[in-house]
Structures are given as structure tokens and as C-alpha cells.
Design a protein around this motif. Structure first.
Motif, short mmCIF file in Angstrom:
data_model
loop_
_atom_site.label_atom_id
_atom_site.label_comp_id
_atom_site.label_asym_id
_atom_site.label_seq_id
_atom_site.Cartn_x
_atom_site.Cartn_y
_atom_site.Cartn_z
N CYS A 173 35.22 36.90 64.20
CA CYS A 173 35.19 35.87 65.25
C CYS A 173 34.43 36.35 66.49
O CYS A 173 34.04 35.54 67.33
N GLU A 229 41.86 39.34 63.54
CA GLU A 229 43.12 38.76 63.06
C GLU A 229 43.19 38.71 61.54
O GLU A 229 44.26 38.91 60.96
N THR A 230 42.06 38.45 60.90
CA THR A 230 42.09 38.29 59.44
C THR A 230 42.15 39.64 58.73
O THR A 230 42.49 39.70 57.56
N CYS A 232 38.68 36.26 69.18
CA CYS A 232 39.75 36.25 68.19
C CYS A 232 41.11 36.46 68.86
O CYS A 232 41.22 37.12 69.90
N ASP A 233 42.14 35.91 68.24
CA ASP A 233 43.45 35.69 68.87
C ASP A 233 43.89 36.73 69.90
O ASP A 233 44.14 36.42 71.06
N HIS A 240 35.13 31.67 66.66
CA HIS A 240 36.51 31.88 66.23
C HIS A 240 37.05 30.60 65.57
O HIS A 240 36.36 29.57 65.52
N CYS A 241 38.28 30.66 65.10
CA CYS A 241 38.88 29.53 64.37
C CYS A 241 38.72 28.23 65.16
O CYS A 241 38.99 28.19 66.36
N ALA A 297 43.36 31.30 68.99
CA ALA A 297 42.14 31.62 69.72
C ALA A 297 41.70 30.47 70.61
O ALA A 297 41.38 30.67 71.79
FE1 FES Z 1 39.84 35.09 64.60
FE2 FES Z 1 41.31 32.90 63.82
S1 FES Z 1 40.88 34.72 62.72
S2 FES Z 1 40.39 33.35 65.72
#
Ligand code: FES
Length: 572
Positions: A54, A86-87, A122-123, A194-195, A201
Motif C-alpha cells: 500500500c 498489513e497483509t 497502510c493501516d 491502500h485498501c 487505512a
Molecule cells: Fe494496506 Fe489494507 S492492506 S491498507
């Protein structure tokens, strides 16, 4: 020439041996001598990493910030900090949020920086950078990396995370072939960013804007939209002026700013993770903020934004509809209009004329997408210090429910049993997952939205009440009670629940009750034994020994508060 009080002068303003050292080594990149003449030195805190997909476009953003800094007569110096994908990151990125905040704090404080631009996406990168910067309290602007373009799969939109949860359940229910599931991998994430659901995020990027730490438009411009680069460039220009005015983060992150952020979070159907992150951030700047504030300030506010996971649209649609400025304008009277933002204007001055181009995506306040959508804070003998639920992402009929507990002692046990058709469970049961909190996992993983038992999925069941001391991805949904505090691993009553106990959830009454007699609970507590620490050494052990519970933001106890930017000693 710059102000003699500017902190970078303690490095670059010296004519002695140490001044030689500070300047000469930097000149190895061809930096002209005039860059050391007292102009503001701007740190660009970069969470670029190929292991954080992200944030993988952040080198471009950093270049834009640098151009902006140069255009305003500043001297930019980019520096990396640990990034949190996050992933990718095990056991959970949240375990390392506080570690990154330490990295950020010490990287800023220990270097000749007068102001800082935070690049985050990312988050966990957003709260980590904000927390670290807040403990230093220099002039600071946050620049979010922006969401990805909408996922497109076989003629329909699919959203990050939300689509994964939906499709993986469909695979388990036998209604989606694995080949189509694999094909969707390439269709969901089509660009940098990002998501693109209103996950954590996007929620935290919205919080950056609502708090006033980011420039207007920070939340929604897609990562690949030219305006994202423009935003970064304008942040580079603006941070120089903030240094000139000595406009510090503590002047932005005030109690009214946090109250605005809580209300905006309700209006966007934001992630439950924002609760923990804003509590921790408030702790860094000394703002009194409690879990109860989330309910008191936000519970009766409507959700205006029809975005996944609560609704149907995605961040790209949100951007074209007007983005967060349109939401802020709709909220109008419920906000502290005079809260100061980083561009020197108030929140209301920035947003009072913001247009709403698509009321199907951003509903007017008078005809909202969902009523009473703020995060609800539950209390009861199962969560003496609180727990949270996001009603806008839940099944309304389950918000009042009494059911038999089906208990999993940890996530491994849950994964081992949830697909076992011999598990004694039906849709009226309440799934309980223990040992997923800050100490228990460790790191408070996003496992609270545990998968439904396979045999119920095959019968078409789509939601059940679930309770845990863990968190839930901001992209997830369901009638999920999270952040139970104290957690099981800290000896909270959650540790005492057994399969077969009856539990009552009443969100309207804010009640979560374990229907077991006090005498029986006392007997179980007397036999309870604390689990062993997950590690004997290293950061994980430090985290385990010092992490606070979820209702306090899960910061490390010794990181609460701020130390300012002063450095007592020279380094030579
Ligand atoms: Fe990075 Fe969702 S995995 S914002």
C-alpha cells in the motif's frame, strides 16, 4: 538567515569542528553550502517498502514533497522508518505500531529537523507516525498515500478486504469456484494505493483530515490521481511556513479536534480500529480522551457515506462525490468549526463551501444512509472496562440477542474447529474467541470477525454474534463485539467463559452480560492461570510486559505522553 532558535541551527549553525562534521558529510551528495544557511530543515518521514504494497509508491510522493519544500525555500531531508504491511506482517502489524512510533519519535528528535512531513498509508503506518511525531511535537503535516482505484471483477466493483471476506465465505459455502476466486486476485487491486474500502487505512486518512493534521482532500484522492501528487507538493510548501510560524502538532491535536474526528468517524462508517489509535494518539499529546467519549460523542450520529464495508461504494466514488470535505460540510453544526488545521485555517473555513456531487454516495445529513451509526461502547460483567461494536456493519436483528456460548480458547483452536461439522453450534449461538488481545495474541490481531462454521454457511447463514478481545479489519463486517477489556490473557472475565454459558447482548442498552452467577465466576477465577509470555526476549517481550489494554489505546505504558524535541547532549 534562519531563526537562531530553530533547532537545526544546533547542528548546521556552528563554525566549530562539529559544524564541519554535520555539514561536510551531507555534502557528499552535492548539497550546496547555502542549504545550511538557516532555512527550515524539513524531515520527510517515509514508510516506503516493497513489503508494504500500500506504500510502495511513496518514493514518488516524497519527491513531490521535496519539490514543494524547495519551492518554499526549505531544505528537505528524507528518512526511512520501519514500515508495516498489513497483509504481510506476522503475527500482526499491530504488534509493531508502538515500535514504529518509537522509531519515528527518536528519528525526528535525534536529527537536525525543524518540521516534518509524514508519509503514511497502510493501516498501522498512520497511527504509528502520528504517535511518534506527537511525542516530539514539531510542526508536522500528514500526507496519506491515497486509496487504490476501485476493484473491477466480471462487471462489478469489488472492494479490498470486504470482497475477500465475502468471496472466501462463498468458496467455503460451495457457491464460488476456486478458479474464479483466484481470478479475482488480479482484479481487486489494480493500482498503487491502500485498501479502497472504508477500511482502517481510509478511515485513518479521514482522521488525519478531520483532525486537521492533513490538508483538505487528504482522505480520498486516489493514489494514482495527479491531485495526490499535488497534495504532497503543497504539503512540502506549507510545512516550511508552519516552521516559520512555529505551528506545532500540539496546537492542532486538541480536544475539539479529537471530538471532530470521532464524529466524522461515525459519519463515514469508519473502522473500529480508529478507536484504539485515537485513544493512543490522545495519550501522547495529553488530551483526556476515554472509550466512553466514542459512544457519547458519536452514537447518535448518522452514517452519511454509503461505502463498503457498511455500504456499497468505494473510495474512488467517494472522491468523485466530494470526499471528506463534503462530509464535514454536511456535519456542520455538530463539529467544532473553529478547530485549527495545518494550513492555518479552521476546519470550517476549509470545508464550508465543499460541494456534494453525488448524494447517493454522500447522503445529506437530513436523509442519512444509516441512523445512529456511531461506534457503540458496551459495558457489563463480561467487559468491565468496555468493548466496542460497529452497529452500521452489523445485522440489526442480532443487536439484541441471547445465545449459548461456543468458546474457542485461541485462534488456532477456532481455525481447527470452525469447519468441523461435529461442532455443536447453530445460528443462535454466540461464538467467543479468547486470547487475541494485546498480550494474548500478542499484538491484538484482526481475528475478531471469525469465520462462521462451515455447516451454517452451507445453510445460508450470513451472520452470527461473535465476541472477542481481538480487533477486526476495518474492511470487515458482521455483528462482532471487539476489544473486550480486560482481555482474557490479562485475567479479564472473558477468560472465564465456557461453552454452554448464556450470554446477553443488548446494544441499545449498551450491555454485554455473562449469565453466570458471581459465585461460580469467582470459583473459575480462582482456578485461572495466566498464560506464559509469548517470548522470553526481544521487542515482543518488551511489548508484553508494558502494553496497555485496548480501552487505553494499547500503547506501551512508558510511551504515553511526550518529551518534546530537545536533545540534552551533543554527539561528539
Ligand atoms: Fe494496506 Fe489494507 S492492506 S491498507
Amino acid at each position: 538567515m534562519g531563526s537562531p532558535l530553530r533547532r537545526s541551527r544546533a547542528w548546521f549553525g556552528r563554525l566549530d569542528r562539529d559544524g564541519f562534521i554535520y555539514r561536510s558529510w551531507l555534502k557528499n551528495r552535492g548539497i550546496p553550502d547555502d542549504q545550511f544557511d538557516g532555512r527550515p530543515v524539513i524531515g520527510i518521514c517515509n514508510t516506503f517498502s516493497e513489503l508494504t504494497p500500500c506504500n510502495a509508491h511513496f518514493r514518488t510522493l516524497a519527491e513531490q514533497v521535496k519539490i514543494g519544500v524547495w519551492e518554499s525555500g526549505g531544505f528537505p531531508l528524507e528518512f526511512p522508518v520501519m514500515s508495516l504491511g498489513e497483509t504481510m506482517l506476522r503475527p500482526t502489524a499491530m504488534l509493531f505500531r508502538n515500535l514504529v512510533s518509537m522509531d519515528v519519535e527518536e528519528s525526528i528528535r535525534g536529527n537536525p529537523i525543524d518540521g516534518v512531513v509524514l508519509l503514511m498509508g497502510c493501516d498501522k503506518t498512520t497511527p504509528a507516525l502520528l504517535m511518534g511525531a506527537a511525542s516530539c511535537d514539531l510542526p508536522t503535516i500528514g500526507v496519506s498515500g491515497g486509496p487504490m482505484l476501485s476493484g473491477k471483477f466480471r462487471g462489478s466493483d469489488i472492494g479490498s478486504g470486504t470482497g475477500v471476506w465475502q468471496m472466501s465465505e462463498a468458496v467455503r459455502a460451495g457457491t464460488l469456484p476456486i478458479e474464479e476466486f483466484r481470478e479475482a486476485e488480479s482484479c481487486m487491486h489494480r493500482s498503487a494505493g491502500h485498501c479502497m474500502t472504508m477500511g482502517t487505512a481510509s478511515t485513518m486518512a479521514s482522521m488525519v483530515e478531520a483532525l486537521g493534521v492533513g490538508l483538505p482532500g487528504n482522505a480520498a484522492y486516489p493514489a494514482v490521481d495527479a491531485r495526490r501528487n499535488l497534495l504532497a507538493r503543497m504539503a512540502g510548501r506549507r510545512i516550511v511556513a508552519m516552521v516559520e510560524k512555529d505551528l506545532r502538532l500540539s496546537q492542532i491535536l486538541t480536544r475539539p479536534a479529537f471530538e471532530n474526528a470521532i464524529r466524522v468517524n461515525a459519519a463515514i462508517g469508519g473502522s473500529t480500529n480508529a478507536v484504539i489509535h485515537l485513544l493512543a494518539l490522545a495519550g501522547r499529546v495529553g488530551v483526556e480522551l476515554t472509550l466512553s467519549d466514542w459512544d457519547r460523542l458519536g452514537h447518535d450520529l448518522p452514517c452519511l457515506v454509503d461505502l463498503q464495508p457498511s455500504g456499497q461504494y468505494l473510495m474512488e466514488d467517494f472522491c468523485y462525490a466530494g470526499g471528506l470535505p463534503a462530509v464535514i460540510r454536511e456535519l456542520g453544526e455538530v463539529l467544532h468549526k473553529d478547530a485549527l488545521t495545518v494550513n492555518g485555517q479552521t476546519l470550517w473555513e476549509n470545508n464550508r463551501d465543499a460541494p456534494n456531487y453525488n448524494p447517493a454516495v454522500i447522503h445529506p445529513f437530513a436523509t442519512p444512509f444509516k441512523e445512529n451509526a456511531g461506534i457503540a461502547v458496551l459495558k457489563g460483567n463480561l467487559c468491565p472496562n468496555g468493548a466496542v461494536i460497529k452497529p452500521s456493519a452489523a445485522t440489526p436483528a442480532l443487536l439484541t440477542h441471547r445465545g449459548r456460548a461456543v468458546v474457542f480458547e485461541n485462534s488456532d483452536e477456532m481455525h481447527a474447529q470452525v469447519n468441523d461439522d461435529s461442532l455443536e453450534v447453530d445460528e443462535t449461538c454466540i461464538l467467543v474467541l479468547k486470547n487475541c488481545g494485546p498480550k494474548g495474541y500478542p499484538g491484538m490481531a484482526e481475528v475478531g470477525n471469525m469465520p462462521l462454521p462451515a455447516k451454517l454457511l452451507r445453510r445460508g447463514i450470513t451472520d452470527m454474534v461473535r465476541i472477542s478481545d481481538g480487533r477486526m479489519s476495518g474492511t470487515a463486517y458482521g455483528t462482532v463485539v471487539l476489544h473486550v477489556s480486560p482481555e482474557a490473557a490479562a485475567g479479564g472475565p472473558l477468560a472465564l467463559v465456557r461453552t454452554g454459558d448464556m450470554i446477553e447482548l443488548d446494544v441499545a442498552e449498551r450491555r454485554l452480560h455473562l449469565d453466570v452467577s458471581p459465585a461460580e465466576l469467582a470459583a473459575r477465577a480462582a482456578r485461572w492461570q495466566a498464560p506464559a509470555p509469548p517470548m522470553e526476549r526481544g521487542y515482543t517481550r518488551l511489548y508484553y510486559d508494558h502494553v496497555l489494554q485496548a480501552d487505553s489505546g494499547a500503547d506501551l505504558d512508558f510511551l504515553v505522553g511526550h518529551s518534546g524535541a530537545a536533545v540534552p547532549k551533543d554527539n561528539h
